[in-house]
Enzyme design. Structure first.
Site, mmCIF file in Angstrom:
data_model
loop_
_atom_site.group_PDB
_atom_site.id
_atom_site.type_symbol
_atom_site.label_atom_id
_atom_site.label_comp_id
_atom_site.label_asym_id
_atom_site.label_seq_id
_atom_site.Cartn_x
_atom_site.Cartn_y
_atom_site.Cartn_z
ATOM 1 N N GLU A 189 5.100 -10.871 14.798
ATOM 2 C CA GLU A 189 4.678 -11.384 15.916
ATOM 3 C C GLU A 189 4.972 -13.011 15.815
ATOM 4 O O GLU A 189 5.495 -13.590 16.740
ATOM 5 C CB GLU A 189 3.256 -11.017 15.825
ATOM 6 C CG GLU A 189 2.627 -11.593 17.267
ATOM 7 C CD GLU A 189 1.244 -11.139 17.472
ATOM 8 O OE1 GLU A 189 0.650 -10.542 16.376
ATOM 9 O OE2 GLU A 189 0.646 -11.524 18.562
ATOM 10 N N ARG A 234 0.769 -1.301 -0.033
ATOM 11 C CA ARG A 234 0.007 0.057 -0.056
ATOM 12 C C ARG A 234 0.782 1.203 -0.066
ATOM 13 O O ARG A 234 0.226 2.407 -0.416
ATOM 14 C CB ARG A 234 -1.087 -0.102 1.313
ATOM 15 C CG ARG A 234 -2.240 -0.908 0.723
ATOM 16 C CD ARG A 234 -2.745 -1.378 2.037
ATOM 17 N NE ARG A 234 -2.359 -2.150 2.831
ATOM 18 C CZ ARG A 234 -2.637 -2.901 3.933
ATOM 19 N NH1 ARG A 234 -4.016 -3.168 3.899
ATOM 20 N NH2 ARG A 234 -1.846 -3.685 4.460
HETATM 21 P P1 AMP Z 1 4.006 -2.606 11.338
HETATM 22 O O1 AMP Z 1 5.206 -3.271 10.637
HETATM 23 O O2 AMP Z 1 3.493 -3.352 12.394
HETATM 24 O O3 AMP Z 1 4.271 -1.235 11.635
HETATM 25 O O4 AMP Z 1 3.049 -2.795 10.286
HETATM 26 C C1 AMP Z 1 2.861 -1.858 9.085
HETATM 27 C C2 AMP Z 1 2.357 -2.693 7.824
HETATM 28 O O5 AMP Z 1 1.446 -3.388 7.990
HETATM 29 C C3 AMP Z 1 1.995 -1.738 7.037
HETATM 30 O O6 AMP Z 1 2.526 -1.676 5.541
HETATM 31 C C4 AMP Z 1 0.629 -1.780 6.917
HETATM 32 O O7 AMP Z 1 0.035 -1.503 5.607
HETATM 33 C C5 AMP Z 1 0.145 -3.037 7.638
HETATM 34 N N1 AMP Z 1 -0.763 -2.629 8.741
HETATM 35 C C6 AMP Z 1 -0.546 -3.146 9.930
HETATM 36 N N2 AMP Z 1 -1.378 -2.989 10.818
HETATM 37 C C7 AMP Z 1 -2.516 -2.840 10.110
HETATM 38 C C8 AMP Z 1 -4.091 -2.313 10.192
HETATM 39 N N3 AMP Z 1 -4.576 -2.426 11.585
HETATM 40 N N4 AMP Z 1 -4.939 -2.067 9.020
HETATM 41 C C9 AMP Z 1 -4.218 -2.186 7.755
HETATM 42 N N5 AMP Z 1 -3.150 -2.176 7.694
HETATM 43 C C10 AMP Z 1 -2.039 -2.634 8.758
#
Ligand code: AMP
Length: 190
Positions: free
Chosen positions: A109, A72
């Site tokens: 995770e 995205r």
């Molecule tokens: P993180 O590495 O945990 O910060 O996750 C970020 C990535 O996961 C991004 O590329 C987001 O597109 C996706 N992502 C994480 N959590 C969500 C959520 N609640 N809704 C949509 N996309 C998410």
């Protein structure tokens, strides 16, 4: 959602952007509140407003090239790069790019993941704005910043459409220039 920070937009347009992001409970797994940006992407005015807001951030950060995380981050990063007359660097999931690539692994995770950049596409010393849709735990963004630096780039900033405050992703990016267009204070994950 709270704290609309789409600076430069009329308040009603910022509210509209916020309303175009749908909450989908228990997707892709139980307990996750998924932020669905497809209604926003489908809306001409909403998409234009978000691209414009990211573009203003990039101008403020003095950027030479824009990078975006698969998948995205591509949807916003490429139009922002185009609006600025700059190039775009896709930061892809492992195994999608032909070699040679540079790679950074990071913990999820359950298990681990890696993101990759095609070798030679980032000019050493270039100031890079990294764009993604959601800042959740910050693992992906921290890995992206590390990858840019591993390739000789300078991280000018990281910009996100949405920041999920409850997951404290910003703490993984301490010392970096982090901007988010919207902050969400409800517990969420992904
Ligand atoms: P993180 O590495 O945990 O910060 O996750 C970020 C990535 O996961 C991004 O590329 C987001 O597109 C996706 N992502 C994480 N959590 C969500 C959520 N609640 N809704 C949509 N996309 C998410």
């Amino acid at each position: 959602m709270t704290d609309v920070a789409l600076s430069g937009l009329l308040p009603e347009r910022a509210t509209r952007v916020r309303e175009l992001i749908a909450d989908v409970p228990d997707f892709p797994s139980p307990g996750i509140l998924f932020k669905d940006i497809t209604p926003l992407l489908a809306d001409a005015e909403g998409l234009a407003d978000v691209v414009e807001a990211f573009t203003r951030l990039a101008l403020a950060d003095g950027v030479d090239v824009v990078a975006g995380m698969e998948a995205r981050g591509f949807l916003f990063g490429a139009p922002v790069a185009h609006a600025l007359g700059l190039g775009f660097l896709p930061l892809r999931k492992a195994g999608k790019l032909p070699p040679p690539t540079e790679s950074v692994s990071y913990d999820l995770e359950y298990g681990s993941a890696a993101i990759e950049l095609r070798s030679g596409t980032l000019t050493p010393g270039a100031r890079v704005l990294i764009i993604d849709d959601v800042l959740a735990t910050g693992g992906t963004a921290a890995a992206a910043a590390q990858l840019v630096e591993q390739c000789g780039g300078v991280v000018a900033g990281l910009a996100f459409l949405l920041e999920l405050d409850a997951l404290h992703g910003r703490e993984r990016l301490t010392g970096r220039n982090v901007d988010t267009l919207l902050r969400v204070s409800t517990p969420s994950g992904g």
